[in-house]
Enzyme design. Sequence first.
Site, PDB file in Angstrom:
ATOM      1  N   VAL A 177      15.364   0.755   6.142  1.00  0.00           N
ATOM      2  CA  VAL A 177      14.366  -0.309   6.268  1.00  0.00           C
ATOM      3  C   VAL A 177      15.008  -1.674   6.480  1.00  0.00           C
ATOM      4  O   VAL A 177      14.305  -2.675   6.612  1.00  0.00           O
ATOM      5  CB  VAL A 177      13.439  -0.347   5.028  1.00  0.00           C
ATOM      6  CG1 VAL A 177      12.628   0.926   4.930  1.00  0.00           C
ATOM      7  CG2 VAL A 177      14.242  -0.567   3.748  1.00  0.00           C
ATOM      8  N   SER A 197       0.546  11.454  -9.772  1.00  0.00           N
ATOM      9  CA  SER A 197      -0.460  10.771  -8.958  1.00  0.00           C
ATOM     10  C   SER A 197      -1.448  11.729  -8.286  1.00  0.00           C
ATOM     11  O   SER A 197      -2.433  11.284  -7.698  1.00  0.00           O
ATOM     12  CB  SER A 197       0.218   9.907  -7.887  1.00  0.00           C
ATOM     13  OG  SER A 197       0.940  10.724  -6.990  1.00  0.00           O
ATOM     14  N   LYS A 214       1.353   4.775   0.778  1.00  0.00           N
ATOM     15  CA  LYS A 214       0.283   5.769   0.795  1.00  0.00           C
ATOM     16  C   LYS A 214      -0.858   5.337   1.718  1.00  0.00           C
ATOM     17  O   LYS A 214      -1.447   6.167   2.429  1.00  0.00           O
ATOM     18  CB  LYS A 214      -0.227   5.996  -0.627  1.00  0.00           C
ATOM     19  CG  LYS A 214       0.796   6.677  -1.533  1.00  0.00           C
ATOM     20  CD  LYS A 214       0.288   6.842  -2.950  1.00  0.00           C
ATOM     21  CE  LYS A 214       1.322   7.560  -3.817  1.00  0.00           C
ATOM     22  NZ  LYS A 214       0.865   7.735  -5.218  1.00  0.00           N
TER      23      LYS A 214
END
Length: 798
Positions: free
Chosen positions: A384, A704, A747
Amino acid sequence: MSDPHIVTLGQIDIDPKKFDKKPDLAALPILATRDFVLFPGVTFPVQLGREQSLALAREAQSSRFPIGVVCQTDASIENPSYNDIYSVGVIADVINVIEIPGATPTAILHARGRFTKKAPAIASHIIHPYVFYVEASLVREPKCDPEDTELVALAQQIKDSLLHLLKHGTDMPKEISVSIENIDNPLLAINVCATHAPVQAEKRQEMLECKNIKERAILLLQELRKHEEMLKIVQEIGERTRSALSEQQRNAFLHQQYEALRKELFGEDGPEADIDRLNEKAESTPLPEDVRKVFDRECAKLARLAPQSPDYSVLLSYLELLVELPWGKTDPTTDDIDHAADVLDADHYGLEKVKERVLEQIAMLINAPASHAPIICLVGAPGVGKTSLGQSIAKALGRQYRRVALGGLHDEAEIRGHRRTYIGAMPGRIIDAIRRAGISNPVMLLDEIDKVGSDFRGDPSAALLEVLDPEQNCHFHDNYVDVDFDLSKVLFIATANSLSSIPGPLIDRMEIIDISGYLPEEKIEIAVRHLIPRLFKEAGLKKSELKIEPDTILAVIEEYTSESGVRQLEKKLAAIVRKTVLAKVSGKTWHKKLKPSHLTELLGSAPYIKEHYEGNDIPGVVTGLAWTAAGGCTLCVETSRTPSKGEKLVLTGNLGDVMKESASIALQHVRSHAEDFGIDHSKFENCTIHIHVPEGAIPKDGPSAGITMATSIMSSFSGRKVTERIAMTGELTLRGKVLPIGGVKEKILAAKRAGITTVLLPESNRKDVLDIPERYLAGLSIHYVSNINEVFELALEH
């Protein structure tokens, strides 16, 4: 055994019948020797350095008369007389006189027996003015049995001891050792060994004067044993670099040797040239007072060392490092905030939050240059741009940039340095980076700080606590430098893929900045602005020779990579460029305008399938959202029921312990509230409940997926389908509360890529969504829930 009447020396055979003339004991001519004692029965070459000695040897050889060979009491007397020699000597025959031009004449002497001088004598024939005569009496040699066991044993010990000394302690030729080994007669062996023994002349004279051969042998053996012990001590000095002598004597001896050799090898300079060079450099360096004291003390030590000493090079390297460190030397920080912003924008696309934080720090340094620089930790998936961002920050600040790789580090000494007592000691990586930077305020990137390990050599992360604490690093102590160095002006930037492996105290000292993954649109912009121009430049391609359309780049992103960053994307684009260059060099045709349909030809079959919505045709199938090291992704949860004996829960899909617990909690909550949901309790009896999460080869874990599993179980038992194009994420408790989760941005991006239109998030994550730019949320309807009933109301069709 050889003939006892023939004594062999080299190639000369001596027959006693040719030298049977009786000595003139009334006037025996004397050949005085310096520090040399000849023993009976021994043939030995003697150098003739004096004219009278050469004249006597010539006359004795030609006339074949014996002479007396006696050692001088004082070797410095050039023309000795009666009172300058010992009282006991040997009568010897001159076998030969060897005279070679340019060399000292040598006489081969064969000793008969001993004599004692009685008084000075006058001869009728004068050989040389300095040749003197003595009145002598023969010394009767006591009879001794050559087969005496004790004598034979003594002779053997003497031979062994002398051979050991000749082998290790002297530079005598090997032929002497061979001659001694071949002597079988113990009497002759003792006398020959006494002649060759490295013993002082006074002791050898004492041996010559002994009344019997055993007494002479014992005295000789004692002297040889002393020399063996001394040889052992000398060898220990050479091998172990230490001596049995006192430290003061050793230092004095080494100093004397050094002073003697220094002038021969280095003239009058010695290490002074190095010390002058160091002092000259120290004068131009603003050394702190405590550092200056250490420098002067170590320079004084260096002056006392020999340049060949291992300690010399170690100390010289230390002093060179001490004056090379940038004590108080800094680079000015840019005062143009707009220029800094332009640099960051030019080097990196996106990352607004990170850029804003960097610009805030630059503004702080401009406004208050003396303020402590904070420690920033960039956390994000591989590729990144964390490492390249450190370079851009240094460029924006106008400072030197140094990267310190911490991945795989296990030795604490790599951070704090090694003590100089160890062989191969070096400064730590932090001080070494400061030395290479040449300034005390560089931008230092601590790369892969989460990959630091620990073992028996120490814990490097514990050493980093001092480095990364602004209140302590102004007195950072490196074990090699051994003086404090100020690191408070260094801008430390750490990078990590995850915070889970970083100790809590270390995280507490850093300001965490999360770098999330890029949207496909952002990756396309990064490829167009940065990756493709750089690849074209490296390959020598022109823009007119290859054009990669944005939709082609998007196809590469979705079908040939699976990552949050752009590292794999760069590799795939590089493969396309290489294929193009190969076609160009080979003279073949190639696609100058690259379309998605050409990718299979260039990159092969697509290894990834674009994320897509699974559909809601069957009850029990729910789409969840998950976070991985490569970014966010969708997760499908399937539930089915089959009759069985008793209730049974089956979980498949390579689930971790936490995820299995989430499934148990979800089932327990639905079963305990079955009446509220309109479900008959009998459906849970004698039933096998199978929950499966596809792609079983991939390990999955985390809490989650709690509300996703609960919704899947509820849908399966109630028969209600899931609302179309909806995805969810959140942790579930037994009471039905929905707890917050992490990786919200990743997400949401994954949901958008899969064509999801509605996302359910925990109410506590509302603040995380507020930090996401609006363009990422376009086309999505986000609902916040605090309990599982709200999830069922939104997710299940009525």
